[in-house]
Motif scaffolding. Structure first.
Motif, short mmCIF file in Angstrom:
data_model
loop_
_atom_site.label_atom_id
_atom_site.label_comp_id
_atom_site.label_asym_id
_atom_site.label_seq_id
_atom_site.Cartn_x
_atom_site.Cartn_y
_atom_site.Cartn_z
N GLN A 131 3.55 -13.14 14.14
CA GLN A 131 2.54 -13.94 14.98
C GLN A 131 1.11 -14.19 14.89
OE1 GLN A 131 2.84 -10.92 18.51
NE2 GLN A 131 4.62 -12.40 19.20
N ASP A 132 0.85 -13.34 13.65
CA ASP A 132 -0.51 -13.55 12.92
C ASP A 132 0.12 -15.34 11.75
OD1 ASP A 132 -3.20 -13.04 12.20
OD2 ASP A 132 -1.39 -13.37 10.36
N LEU B 296 -0.14 -18.19 14.45
CA LEU B 296 -1.50 -18.24 14.70
C LEU B 296 -2.43 -18.98 13.48
CD1 LEU B 296 -2.02 -14.87 16.81
CD2 LEU B 296 -2.10 -17.52 17.71
N GLN C 260 -4.25 -22.44 14.02
CA GLN C 260 -5.37 -22.24 13.47
C GLN C 260 -5.72 -23.66 12.24
OE1 GLN C 260 -7.69 -21.11 16.22
NE2 GLN C 260 -8.84 -23.30 14.99
N GLN D 196 -8.50 -8.71 25.90
CA GLN D 196 -7.99 -9.96 25.44
C GLN D 196 -7.40 -10.83 26.72
OE1 GLN D 196 -9.48 -11.39 22.35
NE2 GLN D 196 -10.83 -10.02 22.00
N GLN E 139 -8.48 -14.75 27.59
CA GLN E 139 -7.45 -16.21 27.08
C GLN E 139 -6.29 -16.45 27.91
OE1 GLN E 139 -7.27 -17.48 23.55
NE2 GLN E 139 -8.49 -15.48 22.80
N SER F 148 -5.35 -21.62 22.74
CA SER F 148 -5.48 -20.89 23.62
C SER F 148 -4.36 -20.42 24.11
CB SER F 148 -6.72 -20.67 25.03
OG SER F 148 -7.58 -21.23 23.46
N ARG G 16 -2.71 -18.56 21.68
CA ARG G 16 -2.79 -16.50 22.21
C ARG G 16 -2.69 -15.60 22.87
NH1 ARG G 16 -8.02 -19.53 19.52
NH2 ARG G 16 -7.37 -18.40 17.43
N ALA H 251 0.90 -15.13 22.76
CA ALA H 251 1.12 -13.38 21.44
C ALA H 251 0.28 -11.77 22.54
CB ALA H 251 -0.25 -13.70 19.70
N GLU H 252 -0.57 -12.44 23.00
CA GLU H 252 -0.65 -11.05 23.58
C GLU H 252 -0.02 -10.62 24.70
OE1 GLU H 252 -3.67 -9.03 23.07
OE2 GLU H 252 -4.60 -11.01 21.51
#
Length: 451
Positions: free
Chosen positions: A139-140, A143, A147, A356, A360, A426, A429, A432-433
């Motif tokens: 996931q990172d 992102l 980004q 978070q 988001q 957004s 993210r 992802a959250e």
């Protein structure tokens, strides 16, 4: 003939490769490159593969251990003084050389070891934590790639806007100079256009420098310099299609599926198991022990002539720990403190994830409203520019009014594109959250850029 066919195929392949490199790369193709080239993700993959061995190591505590011990000894015994005194002789006999060897095989099968049971349980929990950590690394990567990709697009937009402004202002500058020469306008209009042209030239230089830096950042992920990236052809209209419509539903999904939270939950479970593992050192252990020994030359150093022995044994061995200097009690207290720390860390992460997720969600909903407002602002700015240029032709608007209208139009285009990219980030993210960010999510975002 085959040689010519080979040359033709090589030329076709090279031409296809050159065409593919000239084509703009979309978000998914950059992500596929990052999967293979990003060193941070490859490090996470190696760590994941290493942790998979924990289960094998934990299972080893239930399996037998077999040891082989071998020895060979050559011993020289001088018994002269003993023999001379016994026989009243002054002659010392020669030294006696005694050779001995031995082979021992010992097999131990654990029957009951509570500590090994807890180690095996910990290994399974560590595997679960490694699974979650690898998913978080994936996931990172998504992102970071997204980004960096959108940062490059934003920088490209700044360059395009600077170029368009420079071209438009140059035309206005040339027209202002002609009008001044024929006496239609004053020198003020010319100076105004010249000042804006010079300012836009400096802004273009800064924008190109920022674009170069952003591309170098993306290069650090995919290990090549990204020449062309595909930007959104038009702003998608389905901005408000979310998995959950209410903020609390997103928070509930995050509390159940967020992988960072699962990692900390596994850490707390491991800490709890560590308390039990250390406490289990108070328990007795029961092992099945079998031994085979083959010895030659046994007792030769005493009798002067060794004997051969073969022994076989099998039995149950019981070990009961009685006192270990209070070390176990101390380690138990240490493990309990670490367990409490893991529990508090778990609560901290849960609160942060909730915060978070709410942030988001607000970024997504506000991003939808902002994109819609900027789309309308772009239409209005275009209408204003058309009206101002028409007003200039009939003499009711000045050169400065046209420059201001152009500036507003380009700013609206830039702000709309950046707001759209921010909205897409957004959404990523927020997914992802909620623990729902995967390649399918990235495919949908990429489709919103390329359609």
């Amino acid at each position: 003939m085959k040689f010519l066919q080979l040359i033709f195929a090589t030329l076709i392949g090279a031409l296809s490769l050159s065409i593919s490199t000239l084509q703009a790369a979309d978000l998914m193709s950059i992500y596929q490159e990052a999967l293979a080239q990003d060193s941070q993700y490859r490090s996470a993959r190696a760590a994941y593969q290493a942790t998979q061995e924990k289960l094998v190591q934990g299972r080893a505590g239930f399996l037998p251990t077999i040891t082989l011990t071998g020895s060979r000894t050559v011993q020289e015994v001088n018994a002269g003084s003993l023999i001379s005194s016994a026989t009243n002789s002054n002659i010392d006999p020669a030294p006696v050389t005694i050779q001995s060897r031995g082979v021992t095989i010992t097999a131990t099968q654990p029957l009951f070891r509570m500590e090994n049971i807890m180690i095996y349980q910990q290994s399974k929990t560590e595997i679960s934590r490694a699974d979650a950590q690898f998913i978080v690394a994936g996931q990172d990567l998504i992102l970071r790639v997204a980004q960096a990709y959108f940062d490059v697009l934003d920088a490209q937009i700044d360059v395009e806007v600077a170029e368009a402004q420079k071209t438009a202002i140059l035309k206005q500058l040339e027209q202002a100079k002609r009008n001044f020469e024929v006496g239609v306008s004053t020198i003020v209009d010319t100076n105004e256009a010249q000042a804006r042209h010079d300012l836009t030239a400096s802004q273009e230089i800064a924008a190109r420098n920022a674009l170069e830096i952003r591309k170098r950042t993306l290069q650090g992920i995919i290990d090549r310099f990204p020449d062309n990236l595909m930007s959104a052809k038009e702003i998608a209209s389905d901005l408000d299609k979310l998995t959950y419509a209410v903020m609390d539903e997103w928070v509930h999904a995050a509390e159940e599926k967020n992988f960072a939270l699962k990692i900390q939950q596994a850490a707390y479970e491991i800490a709890s198991q560590e308390v039990k593992r250390i406490w289990s050192q108070h328990y007795p252990t029961v092992d099945l022990v079998a031994q085979y020994s083959d010895q030659t030359g046994v007792g030769g150093a005493i009798t002067g002539r060794g004997i051969d022995l073969i022994s076989k044994s099998i039995g149950v061995q019981l070990n009961v720990p009685l006192f270990q200097g209070f070390s176990v009690q101390s380690r138990v207290r240490e493990a309990l403190a670490n367990q409490n720390r893991a529990l508090h860390d778990l609560e901290t992460i849960r609160r942060n994830i909730t915060l978070q997720t709410r942030q988001q969600f607000l970024n997504v909903t506000n991003g939808i409203a902002q994109v819609k407002a900027l789309k309308q602002a772009l239409i209005s700015s275009q209408s204003q520019l058309d009206s101002t240029m028409l007003g200039q032709e009939v003499g009711v608007r000045t050169e400065v009014d046209v420059l201001n209208a152009q500036q507003q139009l380009y700013s609206a285009k830039r702000d709309l594109a950046k707001a759209y990219h921010g909205y897409l980030m957004s959404r990523l993210r927020l997914s992802a959250e909620a623990g729902e960010l995967d390649e399918d999510t990235l495919i949908r975002i990429n489709a919103m850029l390329t359609k």
